[in-house]
Design a protein around this motif. Structure first.
Motif, mmCIF file in Angstrom:
data_model
loop_
_atom_site.group_PDB
_atom_site.id
_atom_site.type_symbol
_atom_site.label_atom_id
_atom_site.label_comp_id
_atom_site.label_asym_id
_atom_site.label_seq_id
_atom_site.Cartn_x
_atom_site.Cartn_y
_atom_site.Cartn_z
ATOM 1 N N ALA A 2 17.343 -6.489 94.575
ATOM 2 C CA ALA A 2 17.435 -5.974 95.917
ATOM 3 C C ALA A 2 17.721 -4.352 95.816
ATOM 4 O O ALA A 2 19.116 -4.536 95.435
ATOM 5 N N THR A 3 17.375 -4.285 96.808
ATOM 6 C CA THR A 3 17.721 -3.233 97.447
ATOM 7 C C THR A 3 18.563 -2.803 98.282
ATOM 8 O O THR A 3 18.096 -3.217 99.582
ATOM 9 N N PRO A 4 19.705 -2.762 97.959
ATOM 10 C CA PRO A 4 20.373 -2.349 99.344
ATOM 11 C C PRO A 4 20.284 -1.223 100.331
ATOM 12 O O PRO A 4 19.606 -0.226 100.576
ATOM 13 N N THR A 5 20.286 -2.101 101.892
ATOM 14 C CA THR A 5 18.768 -1.103 103.345
ATOM 15 C C THR A 5 20.057 -1.280 104.581
ATOM 16 O O THR A 5 21.721 -1.722 104.394
ATOM 17 N N ASP B 22 18.958 -7.234 102.606
ATOM 18 C CA ASP B 22 18.444 -6.733 101.474
ATOM 19 C C ASP B 22 17.111 -6.085 101.367
ATOM 20 O O ASP B 22 16.342 -7.355 102.465
ATOM 21 N N LEU B 23 16.413 -4.920 100.710
ATOM 22 C CA LEU B 23 15.260 -4.987 101.278
ATOM 23 C C LEU B 23 14.576 -5.624 99.739
ATOM 24 O O LEU B 23 15.173 -5.630 98.634
ATOM 25 N N SER B 45 17.723 -17.627 96.324
ATOM 26 C CA SER B 45 18.166 -18.238 96.706
ATOM 27 C C SER B 45 18.868 -17.724 97.645
ATOM 28 O O SER B 45 20.199 -18.352 97.912
ATOM 29 N N ASP B 46 19.541 -16.977 97.505
ATOM 30 C CA ASP B 46 21.423 -15.684 97.552
ATOM 31 C C ASP B 46 21.562 -15.776 99.128
ATOM 32 O O ASP B 46 22.243 -15.797 99.655
ATOM 33 N N TYR B 47 20.025 -15.708 100.025
ATOM 34 C CA TYR B 47 19.656 -15.567 100.749
ATOM 35 C C TYR B 47 19.713 -16.449 102.311
ATOM 36 O O TYR B 47 18.792 -17.975 101.934
ATOM 37 N N ALA B 48 19.786 -16.514 103.681
ATOM 38 C CA ALA B 48 19.864 -17.974 103.689
ATOM 39 C C ALA B 48 18.411 -17.425 105.167
ATOM 40 O O ALA B 48 17.760 -18.219 104.841
ATOM 41 N N GLY B 182 15.865 -9.698 103.020
ATOM 42 C CA GLY B 182 16.847 -10.985 102.468
ATOM 43 C C GLY B 182 17.848 -10.455 103.098
ATOM 44 O O GLY B 182 18.159 -9.600 102.999
ATOM 45 N N ILE B 183 18.207 -11.836 103.626
ATOM 46 C CA ILE B 183 19.829 -11.687 104.775
ATOM 47 C C ILE B 183 20.437 -12.634 104.674
ATOM 48 O O ILE B 183 19.745 -14.135 104.320
#
Lengths: 163, 186
Positions: A2-5, B22-23, B45-48, B182-183
């Motif tokens: 994942a890329t922080p954004t 995150d992108l 799965s880390d994201y809701a 992902g959030i």
């Protein structure tokens, strides 16, 4: 991986009233930009936008609004600035909350499309789609008023969203 | 009086660890495509929640075309959407497709693209049908639209793939971009 954004690129809180706030020399490495405005006006005003200081008749928008009793819509083409919101009402004492999304702002093969959402509980809610009829990459954004000033304490934040 | 910020620099864009937003993936079309699919979403799965941000145009001959979502390759009659639209007038619609907006077609204003932000909520849940919300729009000569919508997939499966398609079987044009984010949840 994942890329922080969603990075904060610039932020200002007005120490003096101003008719516009301009973000310039905008970083070109992101996909989209987001601007969040929370400000009172010195009078009842319309929030507007210009890109790259272009004051030509290149802005088009469609808006829908609700005020608690009815829904309305307006659309205008060939404006000299883009209309973001008409619900900033200084008499309510409540700051307008405005979120603007500008997609693919660095593209040179697309007109620039924007989505704006504005709320002021005393006056209503709005959503607006805008198009700037230019394929130029966006390097500067001006958030201006139709009349009067943004008030002292108004906040203007610019974010970059990676693509 | 105007207030101007000069020399905006980004100090956080490159590298680093993942955050709360995150992108995950981006697809930018180099050639036309009938649809775009994000697969393997179980690995996120880390994201809701998921968010898709798109900029798109299609080759439909006459009108703008509806962009629709499908999950887990399900092409059955398991979708619903409600939306309100503003275009000088205002109306509200319901559809048996999961419509998220309109994109300009072949005869629309040159270089104009439709844009949208779609949230897919609690995509990993197996206890709830999957719901979405959308803000989207396009602004083309004589046919602008601003769109607020909600969508439903009547299935409690975890979402493992998302397909963006066009209702009238048109193709997304080159230059169209679809980014998946992902959030994080609690």
């Amino acid at each position: 991986m994942a890329t922080p954004t969603y990075d904060l690129l610039a932020s200002t809180t007005l120490a003096t009233a101003a008719s516009s706030v301009t973000f310039s020399s905008i970083d070109q490495s992101y996909g989209d930009l987001i601007i969040i405005v929370n400000s009172l006006g010195s009078t009842t005003l319309e929030a507007r936008i210009r890109l790259n200081s272009d004051s030509g008749s290149n802005y088009n928008f469609a808006r829908m609004s609700g005020n608690g009793s009815s829904g309305t819509s307006a659309e205008l083409a060939s404006q000299t600035s883009g209309s973001l919101s008409v619900i900033a009402d200084a008499t309510t004492g409540e700051a307008i909350l405005l979120k603007l999304e500008l997609q693919d702002y660095t593209a040179t093969d697309k007109h620039k499309s924007m989505l704006a959402r504005a709320n002021q509980s005393a006056t209503g809610s709005e959503a607006t789609a805008l198009r700037w009829a230019s394929t130029a990459a966006v390097t500067a954004i001006e958030i201006l008023t139709s009349t009067g000033n943004w008030a002292i304490g108004g906040t203007f934040n610019l974010y970059g969203v990676a693509k | 009086m105007s207030f101007m910020l000069l020399g905006i620099l980004n100090s956080q864009a490159a590298g680093g660890g993942a955050g709360a937003y995150d992108l995950l993936e981006t697809t930018t079309l180099a050639t036309s495509a009938s649809s775009v699919t994000f697969t393997g979403l179980g690995s996120y799965s880390d994201y809701a929640h998921l968010q898709i941000r798109y900029v798109a145009r299609n080759d439909y001959s006459t009108y703008p075309d509806w962009t629709i979502l499908q999950f887990n390759s399900d092409t059955g009659a398991n979708y619903k959407s409600h939306y309100i639209r503003g275009y000088g007038s205002i109306d509200a619609k319901v559809s048996s497709e999961l419509r998220v907006g309109l994109t300009p077609g072949a005869t629309s204003t040159a270089n104009a693209f439709g844009v949208g932000v779609i949230d897919i909520l609690d995509f990993g849940s197996t206890a709830k049908n999957t719901t979405t919300r959308t803000l989207s729009g396009l602004n083309i000569f004589n046919d602008p639209r601003i769109w607020l919508g909600g969508g439903l997939w009547v299935d409690t499966s975890a979402v493992t793939s998302i397909t963006l398609d066009q209702s009238r079987a048109s193709n997304f044009l080159s230059g169209s971009r679809f980014s998946l984010y992902g959030i994080k949840g609690a």
